[in-house]
Design a protein around this motif. Structure first.
Motif, short mmCIF file in Angstrom:
data_model
loop_
_atom_site.label_atom_id
_atom_site.label_comp_id
_atom_site.label_asym_id
_atom_site.label_seq_id
_atom_site.Cartn_x
_atom_site.Cartn_y
_atom_site.Cartn_z
N LEU A 45 1.00 -1.40 0.30
CA LEU A 45 0.08 -0.29 -0.30
C LEU A 45 0.51 1.13 -0.04
CD1 LEU A 45 -2.41 -0.91 2.51
CD2 LEU A 45 -2.31 -1.57 0.43
N LYS A 46 0.57 2.08 0.11
CA LYS A 46 1.36 3.74 -0.92
C LYS A 46 0.02 4.43 -0.99
CE LYS A 46 2.67 2.95 -5.56
NZ LYS A 46 3.92 3.08 -6.37
N ALA A 47 -0.16 5.71 -0.38
CA ALA A 47 -0.76 6.62 -0.44
C ALA A 47 -0.31 7.76 -1.47
CB ALA A 47 -0.15 7.66 1.10
N ASP A 48 0.00 7.06 -2.42
CA ASP A 48 0.95 7.88 -3.42
C ASP A 48 -0.19 7.26 -4.72
OD1 ASP A 48 2.44 6.90 -3.83
OD2 ASP A 48 3.62 7.54 -5.14
N ALA A 49 -1.08 6.41 -4.57
CA ALA A 49 -1.87 5.40 -5.56
C ALA A 49 -3.01 4.72 -4.44
CB ALA A 49 -1.32 4.33 -5.85
N GLY A 50 -4.08 5.07 -5.40
CA GLY A 50 -5.37 4.28 -4.33
C GLY A 50 -5.88 4.05 -3.59
N VAL A 51 -5.73 5.01 -3.19
CA VAL A 51 -6.29 5.77 -1.70
C VAL A 51 -7.97 7.05 -2.25
CG1 VAL A 51 -6.32 7.46 0.16
CG2 VAL A 51 -4.11 5.83 -1.21
N PHE A 52 -9.14 5.30 -1.60
CA PHE A 52 -10.10 6.11 -1.87
C PHE A 52 -10.68 6.43 -1.14
CE2 PHE A 52 -8.67 3.41 -5.13
CZ PHE A 52 -9.06 4.01 -6.76
N ASN A 53 -12.18 7.73 -1.48
CA ASN A 53 -12.58 7.72 -1.02
C ASN A 53 -14.18 6.91 -0.55
OD1 ASN A 53 -15.38 9.96 -0.12
ND2 ASN A 53 -14.29 10.48 1.06
N ASP A 54 -14.10 5.81 -1.31
CA ASP A 54 -15.23 5.38 -1.70
C ASP A 54 -15.25 4.17 -1.18
OD1 ASP A 54 -14.76 5.59 -3.72
OD2 ASP A 54 -16.58 6.48 -4.94
N LEU A 55 -15.52 2.79 -1.97
CA LEU A 55 -15.27 1.79 -2.03
C LEU A 55 -14.54 1.20 -4.20
CD1 LEU A 55 -17.94 -0.72 -1.10
CD2 LEU A 55 -15.88 -0.16 -0.04
N GLY A 56 -13.78 2.12 -4.28
CA GLY A 56 -12.75 2.24 -4.85
C GLY A 56 -13.00 2.66 -6.32
N VAL A 57 -13.79 3.53 -5.94
CA VAL A 57 -14.29 4.57 -7.19
C VAL A 57 -13.89 6.09 -7.27
CG1 VAL A 57 -16.48 5.53 -8.68
CG2 VAL A 57 -16.48 2.96 -7.65
N THR A 58 -13.92 6.75 -6.54
CA THR A 58 -13.59 8.04 -6.30
C THR A 58 -12.35 8.51 -5.26
OG1 THR A 58 -16.12 8.41 -6.39
CG2 THR A 58 -14.21 10.29 -6.19
#
Length: 209
Positions: free
Chosen positions: A1-14
């Motif tokens: 996991l890295k915070a500059d990729a793939g961090v979402f406010n919802d279930l993987g959309v936004t």
């Protein structure tokens, strides 16, 4: 996991923007071990430009966490975490904890099969629990400071659990080469003790690196 990729406010959309809560943090390894927090009040927040100009996921020191319950564990392991804390609000705020099935974030010492935290004496610490439930606590050696970036590594190599801070050897403890399952994995908390600060990256291997 890295915070500059793939961090979402919802279930993987936004994708999350600065100060938004993090509901899902996607695994970048290709193994699709995404981390999710379903309870809105326990979600960490996304912060930009906080660690060497890079983003991080910020935990509130109270009840935040983000979890996955399907990690493939092993008797050997290596964990890396890129962290920075603002304070130590409890005796040992957690960076990560792995536990057997149904025991996610258990406060029982023998249920913390693997763990990485910092003591209230500012010393990186952690544990491995053997399959016979013997707790093997890493010795506390290095001293850290608030508002400082660190890479902390814990390596479980089959005979010893060795910890390092920024590449310098720190604590160690022997173990018998077995570990209780750590399939349920939490970031930003161990037991009831939540990290107060930022986590920019977590890498978990189910073998010794």
């Amino acid at each position: 996991l890295k915070a500059d990729a793939g961090v979402f406010n919802d279930l993987g959309v936004t994708l999350a923007t600065n100060t938004q809560t993090v509901r899902q943090w996607n695994d970048q390894s290709g193994n699709t071990k995404n981390f999710i927090e379903g309870t809105s009040g326990q979600r960490p927040t996304f912060r930009t430009s906080v660690m060497n100009g890079m983003p991080a996921v910020r935990f509130d020191g109270s009840d935040d966490r983000i979890t996955n319950t399907s990690i493939t564990s092993g008797n050997n392991a290596t964990f890396y975490a890129v962290v920075n804390y603002s304070s130590l609000p409890s005796s040992k705020p957690g960076i990560l904890q792995g536990s057997p099935a149904t025991l996610l974030l258990s406060t029982g010492g023998a249920d913390k099969a693997i763990g990485m935290w910092v003591s209230n004496a500012n010393r990186p610490w952690g544990r491995g629990v053997q399959s016979n439930s013997t707790q093997c606590n890493i010795s506390q050696v290095a001293t850290t400071a608030a508002s400082t970036n660190y890479i902390i590594e814990s390596d479980y190599n089959g005979t010893a659990i060795n910890q390092s801070v920024n590449g310098t050897a720190s604590g160690t403890v022997a173990y018998n080469g077995t570990l209780r399952s750590w399939t349920e994995f939490a970031i930003g908390r161990q037991g009831s003790a939540t990290w107060a600060g930022d986590i920019a990256e977590v890498i978990a291997f189910n073998t010794s690196i």
